[in-house]
Write a protein that holds these residues in place. Structure first.
Motif, mmCIF file in Angstrom:
data_model
loop_
_atom_site.group_PDB
_atom_site.id
_atom_site.type_symbol
_atom_site.label_atom_id
_atom_site.label_comp_id
_atom_site.label_asym_id
_atom_site.label_seq_id
_atom_site.Cartn_x
_atom_site.Cartn_y
_atom_site.Cartn_z
ATOM 1 N N PRO A 26 19.395 19.725 10.550
ATOM 2 C CA PRO A 26 18.732 20.463 9.475
ATOM 3 C C PRO A 26 17.254 20.086 9.370
ATOM 4 N N THR A 27 16.469 20.997 8.830
ATOM 5 C CA THR A 27 15.022 20.809 8.762
ATOM 6 C C THR A 27 14.636 19.515 8.065
ATOM 7 N N ILE A 28 15.288 19.189 6.951
ATOM 8 C CA ILE A 28 14.898 18.003 6.183
ATOM 9 C C ILE A 28 15.067 16.735 7.012
ATOM 10 N N GLU A 29 16.099 16.673 7.833
ATOM 11 C CA GLU A 29 16.312 15.483 8.663
ATOM 12 C C GLU A 29 15.241 15.366 9.735
ATOM 13 N N LYS A 30 14.819 16.500 10.286
ATOM 14 C CA LYS A 30 13.739 16.466 11.274
ATOM 15 C C LYS A 30 12.418 16.086 10.603
ATOM 16 N N GLU A 31 12.217 16.545 9.377
ATOM 17 C CA GLU A 31 10.991 16.199 8.656
ATOM 18 C C GLU A 31 10.935 14.706 8.360
ATOM 19 N N ILE A 32 12.083 14.116 8.045
ATOM 20 C CA ILE A 32 12.129 12.664 7.818
ATOM 21 C C ILE A 32 11.759 11.932 9.111
ATOM 22 N N PHE A 33 12.306 12.382 10.226
ATOM 23 C CA PHE A 33 12.033 11.751 11.518
ATOM 24 C C PHE A 33 10.547 11.844 11.861
ATOM 25 N N GLN A 34 9.907 12.956 11.462
ATOM 26 C CA GLN A 34 8.493 13.172 11.751
ATOM 27 C C GLN A 34 7.567 12.558 10.703
ATOM 28 N N TYR A 35 8.122 12.045 9.605
ATOM 29 C CA TYR A 35 7.281 11.581 8.500
ATOM 30 C C TYR A 35 6.339 10.475 8.956
ATOM 31 N N ARG A 36 5.067 10.633 8.605
ATOM 32 C CA ARG A 36 4.051 9.642 8.963
ATOM 33 C C ARG A 36 3.597 8.918 7.694
ATOM 34 N N PHE A 37 3.741 7.596 7.690
ATOM 35 C CA PHE A 37 3.391 6.798 6.516
ATOM 36 C C PHE A 37 1.906 6.921 6.192
ATOM 37 N N ASN A 38 1.610 7.100 4.896
ATOM 38 C CA ASN A 38 0.208 7.091 4.477
ATOM 39 C C ASN A 38 -0.077 5.878 3.601
ATOM 40 N N SER A 39 0.804 4.873 3.708
ATOM 41 C CA SER A 39 0.658 3.673 2.896
ATOM 42 C C SER A 39 -0.578 2.893 3.325
ATOM 43 N N LYS A 40 -1.042 1.991 2.466
ATOM 44 C CA LYS A 40 -2.201 1.154 2.770
ATOM 45 C C LYS A 40 -1.789 -0.052 3.611
ATOM 46 N N ASP A 41 -0.494 -0.210 3.811
ATOM 47 C CA ASP A 41 0.006 -1.360 4.553
ATOM 48 C C ASP A 41 -0.616 -1.400 5.949
ATOM 49 N N ASN A 42 -1.038 -2.575 6.367
ATOM 50 C CA ASN A 42 -1.744 -2.699 7.645
ATOM 51 C C ASN A 42 -0.888 -2.270 8.827
ATOM 52 N N PHE A 43 0.432 -2.426 8.723
ATOM 53 C CA PHE A 43 1.267 -2.080 9.868
ATOM 54 C C PHE A 43 1.773 -0.642 9.788
ATOM 55 N N PHE A 44 2.320 -0.241 8.614
ATOM 56 C CA PHE A 44 2.975 1.066 8.528
ATOM 57 C C PHE A 44 2.005 2.244 8.474
ATOM 58 N N ALA A 45 0.790 2.027 8.019
ATOM 59 C CA ALA A 45 -0.147 3.142 7.861
ATOM 60 C C ALA A 45 -0.319 3.890 9.181
ATOM 61 N N GLY A 46 -0.089 5.202 9.127
ATOM 62 C CA GLY A 46 -0.299 6.045 10.296
ATOM 63 C C GLY A 46 0.866 6.134 11.246
ATOM 64 N N HIS A 47 1.908 5.317 11.049
ATOM 65 C CA HIS A 47 3.058 5.361 11.955
ATOM 66 C C HIS A 47 4.046 6.446 11.530
ATOM 67 N N ALA A 48 4.558 7.187 12.509
ATOM 68 C CA ALA A 48 5.638 8.133 12.253
ATOM 69 C C ALA A 48 6.958 7.375 12.265
ATOM 70 N N LEU A 49 7.847 7.702 11.311
ATOM 71 C CA LEU A 49 9.134 7.008 11.224
ATOM 72 C C LEU A 49 9.896 7.126 12.540
ATOM 73 N N GLY A 50 9.839 8.294 13.172
ATOM 74 C CA GLY A 50 10.541 8.481 14.431
ATOM 75 C C GLY A 50 10.062 7.536 15.522
ATOM 76 N N ASN A 51 8.758 7.228 15.531
ATOM 77 C CA ASN A 51 8.237 6.277 16.517
ATOM 78 C C ASN A 51 8.886 4.904 16.348
ATOM 79 N N LEU A 52 9.069 4.494 15.095
ATOM 80 C CA LEU A 52 9.676 3.186 14.830
ATOM 81 C C LEU A 52 11.150 3.183 15.240
ATOM 82 N N ILE A 53 11.836 4.297 14.988
ATOM 83 C CA ILE A 53 13.261 4.390 15.356
ATOM 84 C C ILE A 53 13.415 4.351 16.880
#
Length: 327
Positions: free
Chosen positions: A69-96
């Protein structure tokens, strides 16, 4: 029993998933062979941190062929916009993908496991099991290492090749990649960056040899726009010449060429700052390369940029399959 035509698409970047999405729901067996030489953005950071094959192009290919479903693909593609030095800019799918590669011990098995989890309609094969490094020699004789460095140099490229930084031996593709190429009914190259998305795959020696030996028709989807520092002032024939020169012989059977003019005032060159000008046509030059030319309106204008119209390109690829089988 009906034989599903086998289409193998070789590339990376933003063009690959566009064609994959168009083929996903067709009655064909699709295999994406994806470059592993990216070293920019989130992929590059993960590659440097944990020496994993860069996951970005693989992630986009997974989403393109997924029947989740679309929502699950959107979660996989989600890119963090947090200020955290590590997570900022990373797509969740890349980490998985990176986590699974570590769990499985290699990227190929990780992607096959993830393909099952994401209900992939087709196959996704990283072109190699190790992260590869792109090397380039420019027309002025200078050399650079790394895709992002090569692209940023904005200099005319003479040739490219790939190396494995962890192994002095020449990199090789896994058996499944070669088998897919040899068993294919059609091989599709592009659309995508000539020197940084398409050629890095073909410069793996057993991949290049397989593409030259396969009985499948090899179709090249020529870019609509030239790219700064890579293909400035290139004609469509120049693109094909570079491909043939790198593999040492003419191997492109058919070229898809867009002939619909790009409106001069439409492109936002600040937003799409990697592109230069529309690719010019040299049909005599293409004929000299010994390839069939299919010229048509493949243009899709959106967001002040020029792209391939997915549906028109896919329709032409399927037409070629039908025509080849009819012959």
């Amino acid at each position: 029993m009906f034989h599903k035509p086998k289409i193998v698409i070789i590339g990376g970047g933003t063009g690959l998933p566009v064609i994959l999405r168009g083929l996903r729901d067709q009655n064909v067996d699709v295999t994406a062979i994806v470059t592993v030489a990216d070293d920019g953005g989130s992929s590059g950071i993960l590659r440097n941190y944990i020496n994993v094959v860069p996951p970005g192009d693989i992630r986009n290919a997974l989403v393109a062929l997924s029947e989740l479903p679309t929502i699950e693909k959107e979660i996989f593609q989600y890119r963090f916009n947090s200020k955290d030095n590590f997570f900022a800019g990373h797509a969740l799918g890349n980490l998985i993908i990176s986590a699974l590669a570590e769990m499985k011990g290699n990227i190929f098995d990780a992607v096959q496991e993830l393909s099952d989890l994401m209900r992939i309609n087709g196959h996704i094969y990283p072109v190699a099991n190790e992260p590869l490094t792109l090397n380039a020699e420019f027309t002025d004789g200078s050399k650079l290492v790394g895709e992002s460095e090569i692209t940023a140099a904005h200099k005319q490229i003479q040739r490219v090749w790939v190396t494995d930084s962890d192994d002095p031996e020449a990199p090789m593709a896994v058996k499944q990649v070669i088998d897919a190429i040899m068993d294919a009914d059609q091989i599709v190259l592009g659309p995508g960056s000539l020197f940084t998305s398409i050629l890095p795959n073909l410069m793996i020696s057993n991949v290049g040899e397989a593409v030259k030996k396969t009985k499948a028709e090899v179709v090249y989807i020529c870019n609509i726009m030239t790219q700064k520092g890579e293909t400035d002032h290139f004609t469509d024939a120049d693109h094909v010449r570079v491909l043939n020169r790198h593999l040492g012989e003419p191997f492109i059977d058919t070229v898809l060429v867009n002939i619909q003019p790009v409106p001069k005032d439409y492109i936002n060159f600040q937003e799409w700052n990697e592109i230069s000008q529309p690719v010019t046509h040299d049909f005599a030059g293409l004929r000299e390369q010994g390839c069939r030319v299919i010229s048509a309106n493949f243009l899709r204008l959106r967001d002040n940029g020029a792209f391939h119209d997915r549906d028109k390109v896919v329709r032409e690829l399927l037409n070629r399959l039908h025509d080849v089988h009819a012959d």
